[in-house]
Design an enzyme around this catalytic site. Structure first.
Site: not given
Lengths: 549, 296
Positions: A93, A122, A158, A185-186, A269, A271, A273, A284, A318-319, A344, A347, A466
Site C-alpha cells: 500500500h 512542450d 516500505w 523514471s523519477s 525525508h 522524499e 517533501y 498557491s 528524526h524518523h 512551513t 506558507k 502501528r
C-alpha cells in the site's frame, strides 16, 4: 515550428521536430492516430494524461489494499487475512501510494502545466519524457507480481529495514529492481522539469515571476535528483547482502543495521517533501484564484520552499530517534526538525493572508484547497509534536504516527492533486465538469477522511502500535470508527473517475479563462489548449496579463 | 486509559460490531475520555514526558486557535457571495512577515528548552541499581537479571495465542487481556532505578511499556540502554507490546511487567534463583543459549 526564444533547448530536441520545421501552421497538427499516439508519445499533454491515468489506477489498487487493511482491523481477532499477508498489504500500500500514485500524479501535472505556464511548446526533452513514463508500467507490474511469487510480496514495511526485509522470498529482488526502475523514471522526469524551466521559459517569464507550481516543482526536481540515487544505493546494498555475501547491514558480519536507516531516511525525508512541495505550489495557485487577489508574499513563498528543501536534508534521523543515538545527535535532529515549522508556518500564514480582504468563492478546487489548509496544518501540528524527542519516545511507531503522515499525505498531497485536477480539468478538455457531483466528492472525502484518520491519533496515544494485524480489545471502538471512515472514503473516490469521464463525454464548453479570478499563462491559451501549447512565445501583453507580479 | 486497566469499554467495542455507526459513536462519546490521550504513566520519565506532551499540545491548540480563527474569519467575512471586494494591493508586508517569522521562533525556543531538559534526564543512567538485559527474538522476549543468575523467556499467553489464529472462532472479548498477556511476566521492584539493556537476536524489535514512558529499539549488534523508575506506590501489572515491525507475529509478542514492592521482589527473586538452580545445573546464560539454539 517557431523557436523564437533567446535561449531554447532546441539543440537537444530539434530532431524530434525536424519534420515540422518547414511548417508555417504554428505546429498545431493533431496527435497520431490509435495506439501510436500513446506508445510513441512525445507530446507533453499526452504523456501528462498517461501519468495521471496511471496514478489514478495505482491510487485505486493501493486504496484497495488499504481497504483490506481496514477490513481486517475492523474488529479484534483475525477474520480475513494471515499476519504475513497483512504485512505485505501495508508494505505494498505504501509503495504503491508513494511511488505509484502521488509521485506520478505530480509528474503528470508537471507535464501538462509547466510548458503552458512558462510559455513553451512542450517539455524540453520529449523522448526522455516518453521513456520516463513508460518505465513505470513495467516497474509496477514487476512490483505487483511479487504478490504471486514464492514468499509473497515484500512484508517488511516500505522502509525495508534489514535484517527483516532480507527475510523474504523471490519478491525481494523483484521489488528492489522495481524500485530501481521507479527511481530511474523519477530522475529522468526531474531532469526534464529542470531543463524545461531553466531553458524553455518564454522571454519575459523570469524565474521570480513564474507560477509557484513551477517553482515548487523545480525544487522538487532537485530533491529527486539528489535523493533517488541514495535510495538506489541503499536497496542495492540490501541486494548484495542477500545474494552476494556482503554484510553492509548484518551485525554478525561486522555490518550495521542502523546504517541502513540513516541512508534510507537521508532519501526518505527529502522524499516526504517531494510528495508535498508540488502541493504547496498548487495551493498557491488556487487560493489566489478563488480569493480574486494575488498571492501574498510571493518571494517569501519561494524562499520558504527553498528553505524547506534545504532543511529536509538535515533532519532525517528524526524518523529513528529510538535507535539509541547520542544525546547530541538527538538534540541536533530535534532542533533542526522544529526549524522546518518556520518556513512551513510562513506558507500557511501567506495563504491565510491571501484570503484576507479577498473576494472568496467556493468552487470545488477551492474547497479541496481549503480542506488542505486546515487538515495539512493539523498534520503539521502532530509533526511538531513528533519532533519533540522525549514525547516521540511515546509516539514513535504508534498509530499517532500513522495519523500524522496520513493527514499530510491524504488531505495534504492527495487533496492538492484533486484540487489541481478540478482546477485545470476544464482547461485540459475544454469542458466543465458536473459541479454538483464534484461538491459531493469533496464533502464525502473531507468528512470521511477525518472519520478515518482522526481517531488514529487517539489509538496511538492510548498505546496501539502501528503495523499490527490484530489488537487488544481496548482499541476496538476507534478502530471500528476508523474502518467505517476508510470504507466511506474509498467508495467516495469512485466519484472522481466518473466525474472526469462524464466531463470529457458530455461537459458543457468552458471559456479560456474558466474561472473568474484565473491568472497565469495557461489561461491565455484556448480551452482545450493547442496540441503544441505555445508554438510562438506569448507576447509581452499576454505575459503582462499572465505573470504573477 | 492504560494497558493494565480491564475494561467495560473493551467489551462494549465487540458488541458494537453489530450496531450501526450512530450507536457506535454514541458509545464512544460516553466512553472513558482518558482513552483519547497518552497515559500519564507510573514512572518518573513517563510523567515528565506526559507533561511535555501536554505542553506542546496546548501550544499547538493555541496556535491553531489563532491560525484557524484567522482562516475561518476570512472565509466568513470575505465571501464574494456577501459582496466582498478584493483588495488586490495587499500582496506584501515586510512588517507582518517579520512578525510571523519571529513569533514562531520564540515559541520554538520555548518548546526546545524543556525538550532538551527532558532529553538529558532520559539519557542520565547514573544511579541504576539493577540491570536487566532484554533480548528480542522472533517472537518473544528474553529477560536476564544481570548478576543475579536469573533469566527466562516471555511469550504470548496460550489463551490469546489460540484466539488470535485466523478463524479461531474465539471471541477476543472473552480472553483475559487479549494479546497483552504472557506466560512469564517480567518482575521488577517499585521505587528503584532500573537500567534495561536492549538488544535483539534476529531482527529489530522495540521494547515499549506505555506506562513507563520509554520506548527503544532492540537491535542486533547493539546494546541500547533505557532507565525506568516506577513510583514506590505504583505496585501493579503493566502491559506493552513490541513496537518495531519484526515479521509475521510482530503483533503477538507482548510485554507484561509486574511491579512489586522491594520486599516482595526480593522474595520473588530468591524463589526464582532457587528454581533456576534446580532446573538448570548450568549457568543461566548457558540455559539461555541452549533455549535460543533450540528455538532457532
Amino acid at each position: 515550428m517557431h523557436m523564437a526564444h533567446e535561449h531554447t533547448a532546441s539543440g537537444s530536441h530539434s530532431g524530434a521536430h525536424d519534420d515540422h520545421a518547414h511548417s508555417d501552421d504554428h505546429g498545431d497538427h493533431g496527435p497520431a492516430k490509435g495506439w501510436r499516439r500513446w506508445v510513441y508519445a512525445t507530446n507533453h499533454k499526452d504523456i501528462g494524461t498517461m501519468y495521471l491515468i496511471f496514478a489514478c489506477v495505482m491510487f485505486f489498487v493501493g486504496g484497495f489494499m488499504a481497504m483490506i487493511i481496514r477490513a481486517e482491523l475492523f474488529q479484534p481477532g483475525l477474520q480475513l487475512v494471515e499476519p504475513q499477508f497483512f504485512n505485505s498489504m501495508t508494505t505494498m500500500h505504501a509503495l504503491l501510494m508513494i511511488f505509484g500514485a502521488v509521485m506520478p500524479a505530480w509528474t503528470g501535472l508537471a507535464n501538462w502545466m509547466i510548458p503552458m505556464q512558462v510559455g513553451a511548446p512542450d517539455m524540453a526533452l520529449p523522448r526522455l519524457n516518453n521513456f520516463s513514463f513508460w518505465i513505470l508500467p513495467f516497474a509496477f507490474t514487476l512490483l505487483l507480481s511479487t504478490l504471486f511469487v514464492p514468499g509473497g510480496a515484500p512484508a517488511g514495511g516500505w522502509t525495508l529495514y534489514p535484517p527483516l526485509s532480507l527475510q523474504a522470498g523471490d519478491g525481494l529482488p523483484m521489488a528492489i529492481f522495481a524500485i530501481h526502475l521507479m527511481g530511474a523514471s523519477s530522475i529522468l522526469g526531474s531532469i526534464n522539469v529542470v531543463v524545461t524551466i531553466m531553458n524553455m521559459r518564454a522571454p519575459g517569464v523570469g524565474l521570480l515571476n513564474m507560477p509557484l507550481f513551477c517553482w515548487s516543482w523545480l525544487i522538487t526536481a532537485y530533491l529527486l535528483i539528489a535523493t533517488m540515487p541514495v535510495l538506489a544505493g541503499a536497496v542495492t546494498m540490501l541486494l548484495t547482502d542477500h545474494f552476494f555475501g556482503t554484510s553492509f547491514f548484518s551485525a554478525s558480519g561486522g555490518g550495521d543495521p542502523v546504517m541502513f536507516q540513516h541512508i534510507f531516511w537521508f532519501f526518505g525525508h527529502p522524499e516526504v517533501y517531494i510528495l508535498i512541495l508540488p502541493a504547496f505550489g498548487i495551493i498557491s495557485e488556487i487560493v489566489p484564484t478563488f480569493s480574486r487577489k494575488p498571492l501574498f508574499g510571493y518571494d517569501a513563498m519561494v524562499y520558504a520552499t527553498a528553505a524547506i528543501a534545504f532543511l529536509s536534508f538535515i533532519v532525517w534521523a528524526h524518523h529513528m530517534f529510538t535507535v539509541n543515538m547520542p544525546l547530541a545527535g538527538q538534540l541536533f535532529f530535534t532542533l533542526s526538525t522544529m526549524l522546518i515549522s518556520i518556513p512551513t508556518g510562513v506558507k500557511v500564514f501567506n495563504w491565510t493572508a491571501t484570503m484576507w480582504k479577498g473576494s472568496i468563492s467556493f468552487e470545488p478546487p477551492m474547497l479541496f484547497a481549503l480542506a488542505f489548509l486546515f487538515l495539512f496544518t493539523i498534520g503539521g501540528f502532530s509533526g511538531l509534536m513528533l519532533a519533540i524527542v522525549p514525547a516521540d519516545f511515546q509516539y514513535h511507531d504508534t498509530y499517532f504516527v500513522v495519523a500524522h503522515f496520513h493527514y499530510v499525505l491524504v488531505p495534504g498531497a492527495v487533496f492538492a492533486i484533486m484540487a489541481g485536477v478540478y482546477y485545470w480539468l476544464p482547461k485540459w478538455c475544454g469542458k466543465m465538469y458536473d459541479m454538483k457531483l464534484a461538491n459531493w466528492h469533496f464533502w464525502l472525502s473531507a468528512i470521511f477522511v477525518n472519520v478515518l484518520f482522526f481517531p488514529q491519533h487517539f489509538l496511538g496515544l492510548a498505546g496501539m502500535p502501528r503495523r499490527i494485524p490484530d489488537y487488544s480489545v481496548q482499541f476496538a471502538d476507534w478502530n471500528m470508527v476508523s474502518s467505517v471512515g476508510a470504507f466511506g472514503f474509498g467508495l467516495s473516490q469512485l466519484l472522481l473517475p466518473y466525474i472526469i469521464w462524464k466531463c470529457i463525454k458530455s461537459g458543457s464548453p468552458s471559456t479560456n479563462h474558466v474561472w473568474e479570478g484565473s491568472h497565469g499563462l495557461e489561461w491565455e491559451l484556448s480551452s482545450p489548449p493547442p496540441y503544441h501549447s505555445w508554438t510562438e512565445p506569448p507576447s509581452r501583453e499576454i505575459i503582462a496579463r499572465g505573470v504573477q507580479h | 486509559m492504560s494497558f493494565h486497566m480491564k475494561n467495560a469499554y473493551a467489551r462494549r467495542g465487540i458488541k458494537a460490531a453489530a450496531i450501526p455507526l450512530f450507536a457506535l459513536l454514541a458509545s464512544v462519546a460516553h466512553a472513558d475520555w482518558g482513552g483519547l490521550n497518552m497515559p500519564e504513566g507510573v514512572s518518573i520519565l513517563s510523567k515528565s514526558i506526559y507533561g511535555l506532551h501536554m505542553k506542546i499540545f496546548y501550544y499547538c491548540v493555541a496556535i491553531g486557535v489563532v491560525v484557524f480563527g484567522a482562516m475561518i474569519y476570512s472565509l466568513i467575512k470575505f465571501r464574494k457571495s456577501q459582496g466582498a471586494q478584493s483588495d488586490t494591493t495587499l500582496v506584501h508586508s515586510t512588517k507582518v512577515e517579520i512578525i510571523w517569522t519571529v513569533i514562531p521562533i520564540l515559541i520554538l525556543v520555548a518548546m526546545a528548552i524543556p525538550t532538551a531538559r527532558g532529553l538529558i534526564a532520559i539519557e542520565d543512567m547514573d544511579g541504576a541499581t539493577l540491570d536487566i538485559k532484554v533480548t528480542g527474538y522472533q517472537w518473544k522476549w528474553e529477560y536476564e537479571y544481570l548478576g543475579h543468575g536469573v533469566s527466562f523467556f516471555s511469550t504470548l499467553a496460550r489463551e490469546s495465542n489460540a484466539a488470535r489464529q485466523l478463524g479461531s472462532g474465539i471471541d477476543p472479548a472473552t480472553v483475559p487481556n487479549y494479546l497483552l498477556d504472557v506466560d512469564n511476566p517480567l518482575v521488577i521492584p517499585a521505587g528503584t532505578k532500573i537500567r534495561f539493556l536492549l538488544t535483539a537476536q534476529d531482527v529489530i524489535h522495540a521494547w515499549w511499556v506505555p506506562a513507563f514512558g520509554m520506548k527503544k529499539d532492540a537491535i542486533p549488534g547493539y546494546v541500547s540502554p533505557i532507565w525506568v523508575q516506577v513510583d514506590a506506590d505504583k505496585v501493579g501489572t503493566y502491559r506493552g507490546q513490541c513496537a518495531e515491525l519484526c515479521g509475521q507475529d510482530h503483533g503477538f509478542m507482548p510485554i507484561v511487567v509486574e511491579v512489586k514492592s522491594p520486599a516482595d521482589y526480593d522474595a520473588w527473586l530468591r524463589a526464582k534463583q532457587a528454581e533456576q538452580k534446580v532446573a538448570g545445573e548450568s549457568s543461566p546464560t548457558a540455559v539461555a543459549a541452549v533455549a535460543s539454539a533450540v528455538n532457532q
